[in-house]
Enzyme design. Structure first.
Site, PDB file in Angstrom:
ATOM      1  NE  ARG A  19      45.716  32.887  39.219  1.00  0.00           N
ATOM      2  CZ  ARG A  19      46.606  33.801  38.891  1.00  0.00           C
ATOM      3  NH1 ARG A  19      46.534  34.409  37.713  1.00  0.00           N
ATOM      4  NH2 ARG A  19      47.576  34.128  39.725  1.00  0.00           N
ATOM      5  N   GLY A  20      40.292  32.105  40.095  1.00  0.00           N
ATOM      6  CA  GLY A  20      40.126  31.756  41.502  1.00  0.00           C
ATOM      7  C   GLY A  20      38.980  32.486  42.196  1.00  0.00           C
ATOM      8  CB  ILE A  21      38.803  33.820  45.659  1.00  0.00           C
ATOM      9  CG1 ILE A  21      39.111  32.478  46.360  1.00  0.00           C
ATOM     10  CG2 ILE A  21      37.854  34.665  46.498  1.00  0.00           C
ATOM     11  CD1 ILE A  21      39.911  32.603  47.658  1.00  0.00           C
ATOM     12  CG  ASP A  55      51.802  45.065  38.798  1.00  0.00           C
ATOM     13  OD1 ASP A  55      51.362  44.831  39.949  1.00  0.00           O
ATOM     14  OD2 ASP A  55      52.931  44.689  38.413  1.00  0.00           O
ATOM     15  CE1 TYR A 147      48.360  35.746  51.206  1.00  0.00           C
ATOM     16  CE2 TYR A 147      48.139  34.182  53.005  1.00  0.00           C
ATOM     17  CZ  TYR A 147      47.626  34.785  51.878  1.00  0.00           C
ATOM     18  OH  TYR A 147      46.380  34.419  51.409  1.00  0.00           O
ATOM     19  CE  LYS A 151      45.861  37.934  51.874  1.00  0.00           C
ATOM     20  NZ  LYS A 151      44.966  38.565  50.900  1.00  0.00           N
TER      21      LYS A 151
HETATM   22  P1  NAP Z   1      45.003  33.224  42.812  1.00  0.00           P
HETATM   23  O1  NAP Z   1      44.261  32.091  42.189  1.00  0.00           O
HETATM   24  O2  NAP Z   1      46.476  33.151  42.902  1.00  0.00           O
HETATM   25  O3  NAP Z   1      44.567  34.577  42.075  1.00  0.00           O
HETATM   26  C1  NAP Z   1      45.150  35.799  42.442  1.00  0.00           C
HETATM   27  C2  NAP Z   1      44.498  36.905  41.663  1.00  0.00           C
HETATM   28  O4  NAP Z   1      45.151  38.146  41.983  1.00  0.00           O
HETATM   29  C3  NAP Z   1      44.597  36.714  40.169  1.00  0.00           C
HETATM   30  O5  NAP Z   1      43.421  37.215  39.536  1.00  0.00           O
HETATM   31  C4  NAP Z   1      45.795  37.581  39.806  1.00  0.00           C
HETATM   32  O6  NAP Z   1      45.664  37.992  38.461  1.00  0.00           O
HETATM   33  C5  NAP Z   1      45.616  38.753  40.770  1.00  0.00           C
HETATM   34  N1  NAP Z   1      46.871  39.456  41.046  1.00  0.00           N
HETATM   35  C6  NAP Z   1      47.984  38.948  41.639  1.00  0.00           C
HETATM   36  N2  NAP Z   1      48.937  39.878  41.702  1.00  0.00           N
HETATM   37  C7  NAP Z   1      48.409  41.008  41.136  1.00  0.00           C
HETATM   38  C8  NAP Z   1      48.916  42.301  40.892  1.00  0.00           C
HETATM   39  N3  NAP Z   1      50.173  42.651  41.238  1.00  0.00           N
HETATM   40  N4  NAP Z   1      48.118  43.209  40.285  1.00  0.00           N
HETATM   41  C9  NAP Z   1      46.857  42.882  39.904  1.00  0.00           C
HETATM   42  N5  NAP Z   1      46.321  41.668  40.127  1.00  0.00           N
HETATM   43  C10 NAP Z   1      47.100  40.738  40.728  1.00  0.00           C
HETATM   44  O7  NAP Z   1      44.501  33.482  44.302  1.00  0.00           O
HETATM   45  P2  NAP Z   1      43.163  33.024  45.048  1.00  0.00           P
HETATM   46  O8  NAP Z   1      43.431  31.735  45.703  1.00  0.00           O
HETATM   47  O9  NAP Z   1      41.992  33.200  44.163  1.00  0.00           O
HETATM   48  O10 NAP Z   1      43.155  34.105  46.234  1.00  0.00           O
HETATM   49  C11 NAP Z   1      42.406  35.298  46.167  1.00  0.00           C
HETATM   50  C12 NAP Z   1      42.572  36.026  47.488  1.00  0.00           C
HETATM   51  O11 NAP Z   1      42.165  35.174  48.563  1.00  0.00           O
HETATM   52  C13 NAP Z   1      44.014  36.418  47.792  1.00  0.00           C
HETATM   53  O12 NAP Z   1      44.059  37.669  48.443  1.00  0.00           O
HETATM   54  C14 NAP Z   1      44.470  35.338  48.744  1.00  0.00           C
HETATM   55  O13 NAP Z   1      45.502  35.789  49.582  1.00  0.00           O
HETATM   56  C15 NAP Z   1      43.207  35.074  49.516  1.00  0.00           C
HETATM   57  N6  NAP Z   1      43.163  33.766  50.133  1.00  0.00           N
HETATM   58  C16 NAP Z   1      43.229  32.637  49.383  1.00  0.00           C
HETATM   59  C17 NAP Z   1      43.196  31.398  50.031  1.00  0.00           C
HETATM   60  C18 NAP Z   1      43.252  30.106  49.283  1.00  0.00           C
HETATM   61  O14 NAP Z   1      43.320  29.053  49.937  1.00  0.00           O
HETATM   62  N7  NAP Z   1      43.217  30.086  47.976  1.00  0.00           N
HETATM   63  C19 NAP Z   1      43.099  31.347  51.424  1.00  0.00           C
HETATM   64  C20 NAP Z   1      43.028  32.517  52.152  1.00  0.00           C
HETATM   65  C21 NAP Z   1      43.057  33.727  51.493  1.00  0.00           C
HETATM   66  P3  NAP Z   1      46.916  38.186  37.453  1.00  0.00           P
HETATM   67  O15 NAP Z   1      47.890  37.080  37.725  1.00  0.00           O
HETATM   68  O16 NAP Z   1      46.280  38.146  36.096  1.00  0.00           O
HETATM   69  O17 NAP Z   1      47.444  39.527  37.793  1.00  0.00           O
END
Ligand code: NAP
Length: 241
Positions: A19-21, A55, A147, A151
């Site tokens: 999902r997401g990014i 995982d 976090y 990062k």
């Molecule tokens: P998200 O919507 O919460 O998605 C997180 C993704 O990581 C999901 O695909 C989840 O899949 C996977 N994941 C989480 N824990 C995992 C694990 N233990 N093993 C395998 N997969 C795992 O997050 P997002 O907003 O798209 O963020 C993506 C990245 O960008 C992250 O590193 C986040 O820190 C970074 N980021 C996001 C933002 C923001 O504003 N959204 C800003 C700065 C940086 P499952 O749940 O299916 O495992």
């Protein structure tokens, strides 16, 4: 032999593609013509992407998923460590478990994946590694010591690896997103989002596709001479840091 054909299909592993990014990155690279595998706990992935279940906190499961990707796609040429989790809380009340869980998934797993793929990439004399960090790595963030530390750790990891692997045609870069509309930020209240938007020079939250565009560039031939860079995709929120 160094790859120079920008239309060549590459084998790619994107973590957190469910999902997401990560979903946007996997979609974008697969639309570019790459052979893409997406790893997550749920195993969900865009249609054109090989779904892998694992995982990242469990190295044996992650390694098994990686081996599956290599068997289907060939040696991985592009690694995008995107998966990340948060366990927020002020430091006085932050349990060891909240620290360890975030460090394991957000920093240790990228280290282990990069370590596992460094030798094959060096042997191929080609590789692209991108770590998805965050604007908070440089700005800091109250309530997110775990976090932000993880990062920020990705930046030191990337720059050291860039020095180790540069002579072998492997680039290692970091993308630092600001506030992006995904499940991770969906927990914010509307007035919090409005307050953040006011601090962002571009006046809005970003889209997952904005981050995917930066990853597309860093993994393309256009970025063959870019390594050790931290590319902000934050609407200007973190500029100057
Ligand atoms: P998200 O919507 O919460 O998605 C997180 C993704 O990581 C999901 O695909 C989840 O899949 C996977 N994941 C989480 N824990 C995992 C694990 N233990 N093993 C395998 N997969 C795992 O997050 P997002 O907003 O798209 O963020 C993506 C990245 O960008 C992250 O590193 C986040 O820190 C970074 N980021 C996001 C933002 C923001 O504003 N959204 C800003 C700065 C940086 P499952 O749940 O299916 O495992």
């Amino acid at each position: 032999m160094t790859k120079i054909d920008s239309t060549a299909s590459r084998s790619v592993l994107v973590t957190g593609a469910s999902r997401g990014i990560g979903w946007a990155i996997a979609t974008r690279l697969s639309q570019r013509g790459d052979r893409v595998a997406g790893l997550s706990r749920s195993g969900a992935a865009p249609d054109s992407v090989l779904p892998l279940t694992g995982d990242l906190a469990d190295w044996a499961a992650t390694e098994a998923a990686l081996a599956q990707a290599e068997a289907v796609l060939g040696p991985i040429e592009v690694l995008v460590c995107n998966a990340g989790v948060t366990r927020d809380g002020l430091i006085a009340r932050m349990a060891d478990q909240a620290w360890e869980e975030v460090l394991n998934v957000d920093l240790t797993a990228p280290f282990k994946l990069a370590r596992r793929l460094a030798r094959p990439m060096a042997r191929q004399r080609f590789g692209r590694i991108v770590f998805i960090s965050s604007v908070v790595a440089l700005l800091g963030s109250a309530g997110q010591t775990n976090y932000a530390a993880a990062k920020a750790g990705l930046i030191g990891l990337a720059r050291s690896l860039a020095r180790e692997l540069g002579g072998r045609g492997v680039t290692v870069n970091v993308v630092a997103p600001g506030f992006i509309s995904t499940d991770m930020t969906a927990v914010l209240e509307p007035d919090q989002i409005e307050a953040y938007a006011q601090r962002i020079p571009l006046g809005r939250l970003g889209r997952a596709e904005d981050v995917a565009g930066a990853v597309d560039f860093l993994t393309s031939d256009q970025a063959a001479y870019v390594t050790g860079a931290v590319l902000p995709v934050d609407g200007g929120l973190g500029m100057g840091h």
